[in-house]
Structure formats: structure tokens, C-alpha cells
Write an enzyme that holds these catalytic residues in place. Structure first.
Site, PDB file in Angstrom:
ATOM      1  N   VAL A  27       0.889  -1.239   0.018  1.00  0.00           N
ATOM      2  CA  VAL A  27      -0.049   0.082  -0.061  1.00  0.00           C
ATOM      3  C   VAL A  27       0.948   1.347  -0.057  1.00  0.00           C
ATOM      4  O   VAL A  27       0.429   2.495  -0.246  1.00  0.00           O
ATOM      5  CB  VAL A  27      -0.984   0.091   1.154  1.00  0.00           C
ATOM      6  CG1 VAL A  27      -1.931  -1.004   1.173  1.00  0.00           C
ATOM      7  CG2 VAL A  27      -0.341  -0.135   2.619  1.00  0.00           C
ATOM      8  N   VAL A  35       5.244  -0.621   2.720  1.00  0.00           N
ATOM      9  CA  VAL A  35       4.338  -0.819   3.692  1.00  0.00           C
ATOM     10  C   VAL A  35       3.034  -1.685   2.868  1.00  0.00           C
ATOM     11  O   VAL A  35       2.908  -1.512   2.015  1.00  0.00           O
ATOM     12  CB  VAL A  35       3.546   0.417   4.319  1.00  0.00           C
ATOM     13  CG1 VAL A  35       2.539   0.110   5.120  1.00  0.00           C
ATOM     14  CG2 VAL A  35       4.456   1.377   4.857  1.00  0.00           C
ATOM     15  N   ASP A 140       8.806  15.543  11.809  1.00  0.00           N
ATOM     16  CA  ASP A 140       8.341  15.296  10.439  1.00  0.00           C
ATOM     17  C   ASP A 140       6.829  15.565  10.450  1.00  0.00           C
ATOM     18  O   ASP A 140       6.296  14.648  10.023  1.00  0.00           O
ATOM     19  CB  ASP A 140       8.999  14.342  10.015  1.00  0.00           C
ATOM     20  CG  ASP A 140       8.525  14.244   8.350  1.00  0.00           C
ATOM     21  OD1 ASP A 140       8.535  15.507   7.757  1.00  0.00           O
ATOM     22  OD2 ASP A 140       8.507  13.170   7.778  1.00  0.00           O
TER      23      ASP A 140
END
Length: 468
Positions: A27, A35, A140
Site C-alpha cells: 500500500v 508498507v 516530521d
């Protein structure tokens, strides 16, 4: 019919993983991780399996998320697999969408209601507060890294760039009470916050230092005084190449694996390069649109405050459905900030002249900065004030996450709606502009000055100065 998985996938051929999980599909993919959506065979639970190709990123993500295992607004790590000769694979809760998709969907649906905006903000603040109470700086924060479940619960994810700034256990997690009394459905306030008392991987071996309330000044003074040995590392420079799609399903908490290397009580306060007693950090982190000015000017001594700047940018995007500073390069990013806030000087930020690149890069004087108000058209004075408390030059002037949670904005009508009333997009396809090739493409740090026309380059004692 679903296509068979390529046998070349390393995660697909690892017997310890496929014995417990069925790998369904990939995905997300990026420079440092891939992932996969998977199904746990024991109970059919859908999970995300994040295969991290960079040792340091994997170590940081596991380490920090074990500490944050009891926070309801931090993504959950079920377990992880890691051997010396293989990439780490983190088994995370599967959250199918994120705040970037919420914002993109709102553009089509006519915006986000104030009560919804407040609930999204409260959840983000609770997650950041959990990190900062443990002296963990995310580094982040952006809409893509704020995952959303079907139930409307938002969770911070993608901790591969996170750093632990202080020895675990030195900061009191009970400095302040919850910001207000929520209704019974408000899970993010009723659920336990970060727990030093809990049995986690880092209590053992650190002793029981006496804990007490800490003022804001003391909070950051401890950060300056007790920052562990850190220094610059070339590996961390590469972390600025962002895994845009991989963060969409990341998550974390504690593994029950035997011989867990993270349960020995020793924290990895590894250096970012060399033995620097002042705790130098790299500025090559984060995503450009959300990077604090100190990072853009090359600071190596920043702290939790860089996350607070990112929060201000995220909140502005929630309020306006547009990015606050959509720079196309780091220089352009600084230029956009200066056009809004005005020139960076010692008057507005005492000590800014000590920033690494402050004397190297300078801009023509901005006589009439447009101000944050112009970036938030048709928003209330309270909403503008909220952003101003975060998007300001001096890091010491930025409000902490807990201070923000106590802001009157969240106690006034309309109140934050229950999470069950939040509108959650059906899929991530809403936010194409946040995918590679769209808004968030090529946002890494760079030094391409060609688009800015003639440059004024002046020799100095330290080398040269570039004026824009």
C-alpha cells in the site's frame, strides 16, 4: 481476482512473518520503507506491516513508540520482527486514511466545520503533548503523518526521524491537568496519557529520579542542560528524502517478542555524528513546507519547538485548506516566511545570528510584511491568535502543546465535536496533491538557486554570502 504476490518480496519469504500474517497487498513505498496491508491469522485483524530498510530509522521508530505505547493519539505497534541480517518489519495498526485526505476531501465538500477543526486540533495536540512530555521531538509533523481511523481517532505516525532529547524519566508527565472536562465519549482526554509508571522498555536501569512540576522556562532549560550526547551523521542527511506513501499506514507500541533488544533498559542516545558534548542535531530532517526557520538556517541545537512550528502550519491548513508556506526550495521557503513575518533579526529572535547559515544567506529588507492575518482570510481573531502562538520566529515564544490545549479557543462555542461526528474520507484517493508528483513531490532540501535570477554573492571572512 486478486493477483498473486511476487515471490521476490523479502517480507513474503520470511517464515517468521508469514507464519503469523497473510500479506495482502503493498500500500505504500518509499526510499527507506515499504508498507503492506496484512491479515493476522490468529484473529483476522487487518494490520499494516512496515518493512524499514534503514537501520537507524527502524531503531528510532521502535524505540520512541515503545515509550509512547500508552498514548491514545500515537499509532500502535503490535510487534516487530528484526534480525541482524534482515530489515526490520513493524506490525502496526492499520489506519486507512490521514489528515491530508481529510483536508483534500473538505475542499470538495465545502470546508470543515469549526467544531470539527477543534476536535482535529485537540487530537493532534494530545499526540504532540505525549511526545514532548517524554522529550521526544517528532521532526516530521505534517498532515500525511497524522493518520485517521474509521472512528475519527487521529494518531501521530512515522517516527523514523524522531529523537529522544532527554534521558527517559526526567520530565514529569503530570505537570498540568487536562485542559477541560470532556464528555464521556472523549477518549483522547479520558484515556491515560504517557506513562512513566507503566511497565515499559525504558524504566529499568534509569532509577527513580524525583519528579516535580516544571515551568515552561525550566522545561526547555532542562532540554538544553541535559541533552544527551548527539552529533551529526551522514545517514540522517539522507532521511530528508521522504517516504511519502509509507507514512500513510505507519504505527507503533510494544512487542512481546522474547529477547526484545529494547527491553534492557538502555536507551539509544546515539550520536548524529561525532562526539559533540553540546548535543548537535542534524537540520536535514522534516518536510519543507512544515520546517521551522531554525532548520532552514541549519541549526544543530534546536529542540521540541520545531514541532510547534509544524503544528502552526498544519493548523493553518486545516483552517484555510491551503498550505501556509508552499516553498519550492529551501530558499523559496525562507523567502515566503520572511514575506509574511518580516526579516529575521536579533530584535525578533535574540540569538538568531548564531544560526549556522544566518550570515551566509540574507534577503532584501521586507518593508511591509503581509502578516499571518492575510494568510487566514475570513477566520476569527481567536483562530489567528492560535496560529500566531506557534508560527513565530523565536522558538522560546512558541506555545507548548499543553499550553495550546488550555487555550480558551477550545472551551468556547462551538465546542469540539465528538470524534464519532468527524467526517472521515472513504479512502486516501482524495489527496492526490499530497502524493509523489503532486504538492509534496520534490520537497526535500536542495540548493538549486537557478529559479531566483541574479544573486548577490559577497565574500566574507567565513566564506561568502548569498543575497536574494
Amino acid at each position: 481476482m486478486e493477483q498473486p504476490l511476487p515471490k521476490s518480496w523479502s517480507i513474503h519469504t520470511r517464515p517468521d512473518i508469514i507464519a503469523k500474517y497473510q500479506i495482502l497487498e503493498r500500500v505504500g513505498s518509499g526510499a527507506y520503507s515499504d508498507v503492506y496491508k496484512g491479515r493476522r491469522l490468529s484473529d483476522n485483524l487487518i494490520v499494516a506491516l512496515k518493512e524499514v530498510h534503514d537501520y537507524q530509522s527502524a531503531f528510532r521508530e521502535i524505540e520512541t513508540l515503545q515509550i509512547l505505547q500508552n498514548s491514545p493519539n500515537i499509532v500502535l505497534l503490535h510487534e516487530y520482527f528484526w534480525r541482524e541480517d534482515e530489515d526490520a518489519v513493524l506490525v502496526l495498526e492499520f489506519l486507512r486514511t490521514d489528515l491530508a485526505a481529510v483536508i483534500a476531501a473538505a475542499k470538495k465538500d465545502g470546508g470543515i466545520g469549526v467544531g470539527e477543526i477543534k476536535r482535529w486540533m485537540v487530537q493532534i495536540l494530545c499526540g504532540v503533548d505525549a511526545c514532548h512530555r517524554n522529550m521526544i521531538v517528532h521532526r516530521d509533523l505534517k498532515p500525511d503523518n497524522l493518520l485517521v481511523g474509521d472512528d475519527g481517532v487521529l494518531k501521530l505516525a512515522d517516527f523514523g526521524q524522531a529523537r529522544i532529547l532527554l534521558e527517559h524519566g526526567l520530565v514529569d508527565v503530570n505537570i498540568n491537568p487536562p485542559p477541560y472536562e470532556p464528555d464521556a465519549a472523549d477518549q483522547e482526554f479520558n484515556a491515560p496519557q504517557v506513562g512513566y509508571e507503566t511497565e515499559n522498555a525504558f524504566q529499568e536501569g534509569h532509577g527513580n529520579e524525583e519528579q516535580g512540576g516544571t515551568s515552561k522556562e525550566g522545561y526547555f532549560r532542562e532540554l538544553d542542560e541535559l541533552k544527551v550526547k548527539q552529533s551529526r551523521d551522514e545517514t540522517d542527511k539522507e532521511a530528508n528524502i521522504h517516504d511519502e506513501n509509507t507514512s500513510c499506514f505507519a504505527t507503533c507500541t510494544t512487542s512481546d517478542i522474547e529477547d526484545d533488544p529494547f527491553k534492557g533498559g538502555s536507551c539509544s542516545y546515539e550520536a548524529e555524528g561525532g562526539d559533540n558534548r553540546h548535543g548537535a542535531l542534524t537540520s536535514w530532517v522534516g518536510t519543507r513546507w512544515f520546517k521551522a526557520p531554525e532548520l532552514l538556517y541549519g541549526s544543530s541545537t534546536y529542540g521540541l519547538e520545531i514541532d510547534l512550528w509544524s503544528l502552526g502550519c498544519i493548523f493553518t491548513e486545516l483552517l484555510t485548506l491551503q498550505p501556509l508556506f508552499p516553498g519550492i526550495s529551501d530558499i523559496d521557503q525562507l523567502s515566503r516566511i520572511i514575506n509574511v513575518l518580516g526579516n529575521l533579526t536579533e530584535q525578533v529572535w535574540p540569538g538568531c545570528a548564531e544560526l549556522s547559515d544566518y550570515k551566509t544567506i540574507s534577503f532584501n529588507k521586507v518593508e511591509n510584511p503581509i502578516g499571518l492575518e492575510s494568510c487566514l482570510p475570513n477566520r476569527s481573531a481567536d483562530e489567528i491568535s492560535l496560529v500566531q502562538k506557534l508560527v513565530c520566529y523565536d522558538p522560546a515564544s512558541r506555545a507548548t502543546a499543553m499550553e495550546m490545549l488550555h487555550d480558551k479557543y477550545f472551551n468556547e462555542e462551538p465546542l469540539p465535536v465528538p470524534t464519532s461526528e468527524l467526517r472521515v474520507p472513504l479512502s486516501k484517493s482524495y489527496h492526490d496533491e499530497h502524493s509523489p508528483g503532486g504538492w509534496y513531490d520534490d520537497m526535500e532540501s536542495d540548493s538549486d538557486f537557478d529559479e531566483f535570477g541574479p544573486l548577490n554573492v559577497t565574500k566574507t571572512n567565513n566564506g561568502f554570502s548569498i543575497q536574494f
